[in-house]
Design an enzyme around this catalytic site. Structure first.
Site, PDB file in Angstrom:
ATOM      1  N   ARG A 227       0.840  -1.193   0.000  1.00  0.00           N
ATOM      2  CA  ARG A 227       0.000   0.000   0.000  1.00  0.00           C
ATOM      3  C   ARG A 227       0.879   1.249   0.000  1.00  0.00           C
ATOM      4  O   ARG A 227       1.842   1.351   0.767  1.00  0.00           O
ATOM      5  CB  ARG A 227      -0.929   0.005   1.223  1.00  0.00           C
ATOM      6  CG  ARG A 227      -2.041  -1.055   1.152  1.00  0.00           C
ATOM      7  CD  ARG A 227      -3.023  -0.738   0.041  1.00  0.00           C
ATOM      8  NE  ARG A 227      -4.135  -1.674  -0.040  1.00  0.00           N
ATOM      9  CZ  ARG A 227      -4.213  -2.694  -0.892  1.00  0.00           C
ATOM     10  NH1 ARG A 227      -3.205  -2.923  -1.727  1.00  0.00           N
ATOM     11  NH2 ARG A 227      -5.271  -3.478  -0.913  1.00  0.00           N
ATOM     12  N   GLU A 256      -2.030   7.857  -4.402  1.00  0.00           N
ATOM     13  CA  GLU A 256      -3.159   7.200  -5.056  1.00  0.00           C
ATOM     14  C   GLU A 256      -4.474   7.555  -4.370  1.00  0.00           C
ATOM     15  O   GLU A 256      -4.527   7.730  -3.156  1.00  0.00           O
ATOM     16  CB  GLU A 256      -3.003   5.686  -4.964  1.00  0.00           C
ATOM     17  CG  GLU A 256      -1.979   5.064  -5.853  1.00  0.00           C
ATOM     18  CD  GLU A 256      -1.954   3.563  -5.664  1.00  0.00           C
ATOM     19  OE1 GLU A 256      -2.856   2.887  -6.178  1.00  0.00           O
ATOM     20  OE2 GLU A 256      -1.032   3.066  -4.989  1.00  0.00           O
ATOM     21  N   HIS A 288      -0.103   0.136  -9.675  1.00  0.00           N
ATOM     22  CA  HIS A 288      -0.877  -0.736  -8.781  1.00  0.00           C
ATOM     23  C   HIS A 288      -1.422  -1.945  -9.548  1.00  0.00           C
ATOM     24  O   HIS A 288      -2.618  -2.238  -9.519  1.00  0.00           O
ATOM     25  CB  HIS A 288      -2.028   0.033  -8.127  1.00  0.00           C
ATOM     26  CG  HIS A 288      -2.468  -0.573  -6.821  1.00  0.00           C
ATOM     27  ND1 HIS A 288      -2.688   0.172  -5.695  1.00  0.00           N
ATOM     28  CD2 HIS A 288      -2.736  -1.863  -6.469  1.00  0.00           C
ATOM     29  CE1 HIS A 288      -3.077  -0.622  -4.704  1.00  0.00           C
ATOM     30  NE2 HIS A 288      -3.106  -1.869  -5.154  1.00  0.00           N
TER      31      HIS A 288
END
Length: 313
Positions: A227, A256, A288
């Site tokens: 993440r 993001e 991602h």
């Protein structure tokens, strides 16, 4: 049971659920408020990361029996409140763990062999052999933080190399034949390559910062397929400039949106740390997609079908 699908997925998901007797409806367009207005009519939701399922949403979904997410984490869902309300939660880390393991391995091999830089130079008529001399993975120590589905998959991919693999995890006794569990202090001491495989939680938010980076005894390479918000980009850039971090493979970024579908949370000027990051030759970036393969799309869907079937059929 009526299931509302909020994101498009592999067609087998709806096909098989229909075969099992579920009524499936799709809505990939309506905004969150519009979904909230009709959610009382559904028993289940299938979602990726389109929006956050919070307390207000769950209160309006009074007949909801389950929420299924086509992905590894559940951070876009208020899991504590959903569980309190008796809503079953399904995720599918088994579906894309192999893809993540392969992606992480590809990133470190590309970094070590300067493949992105060399490819660009050759395409532009430059034949710089000494400048692109690589580094071998063998005899390095790979440190993995987070030894769940993703961390284990990466460790498994390293079996063919003469490397030592160590892992740190909050849970005890997670080690297996692919990695040795160590303390955080030992990880700081031994690591040549650090790979992050943790969910985004209060504990991991902005975890990779200057203080954390400087605890490593050696300069190291860094991979993040977990993440983006677990890493402070400004501090990462500083470490890359100083040589404390030798190079980075980043599939995720701090900036993001929570849906993972776009880079920025709002229409504003690109942050300075990101501008600097994008100019660095020793950084490899991807949008991602570490768990985003043709095969994982099918496996994610099948995993969710199987879990719903076990619970409700």
């Amino acid at each position: 049971m009526r299931i509302l699908h909020l994101d498009s997925n592999h067609p087998l998901l709806i096909q098989q659920l229909t075969d099992f007797g579920f009524e499936n409806e799709e809505d990939y367009i309506s905004d969150k408020k519009e979904i909230e207005a009709k959610i009382i009519g559904y028993d289940g939701i299938v979602i990726r990361s389109r929006f956050t399922i919070d307390k207000e949403f769950i209160d309006k979904a009074r007949n909801l029996k389950f929420i299924a997410r086509l992905g590894a984490g559940l951070e876009n869902i208020d899991t504590e409140y959903a569980t309190k309300k008796g809503v079953k939660l399904f995720s599918a880390p088994e579906g894309n763990r192999n893809a993540v393991g392969e992606h992480a391995l590809g990133m470190i091999l590309s970094l070590f062999n300067k493949l992105n830089v060399a490819d660009y130079q050759v395409r532009n008529g430059q034949w710089n052999r000494e400048e692109n001399r690589g580094v071998e993975l063998d005899l390095k120590t790979v440190g993995i933080i987070g030894y769940g589905n993703m961390g284990r998959a990466f460790a498994r991919k390293l079996r063919g190399f003469d490397v030592e693999v160590i892992c740190y995890d909050l849970k005890e006794d997670v080690e297996n034949s692919d990695a040795t569990q160590v303390s955080l202090e030992e990880l700081f001491k031994q690591t040549d390559i650090l790979s992050l495989h943790t969910p985004w939680t209060k504990r991991t938010d902005r975890m990779i910062n200057t203080e954390f980076i400087n605890k490593f005894q050696k300069s190291f390479w860094f991979l993040n397929t977990a993440r983006g918000k677990s890493v402070v980009t400004k501090d990462l850039v500083t470490a890359l400039k100083s040589g404390k971090i030798l190079g980075a493979g980043l599939d995720v970024l701090e900036y993001e949106k929570s849906s993972f579908e776009n880079l920025f949370t709002s229409k504003k000027e690109m942050p300075k740390p990101l501008k600097e990051l994008l100019q660095m030759d020793n950084v490899i970036l991807s949008p991602h997609v570490a768990g985003w393969t043709v095969e994982s799309k099918e496996k994610l869907a099948q995993t969710i079908v199987d879990k719903i079937k076990v619970e409700f059929c």
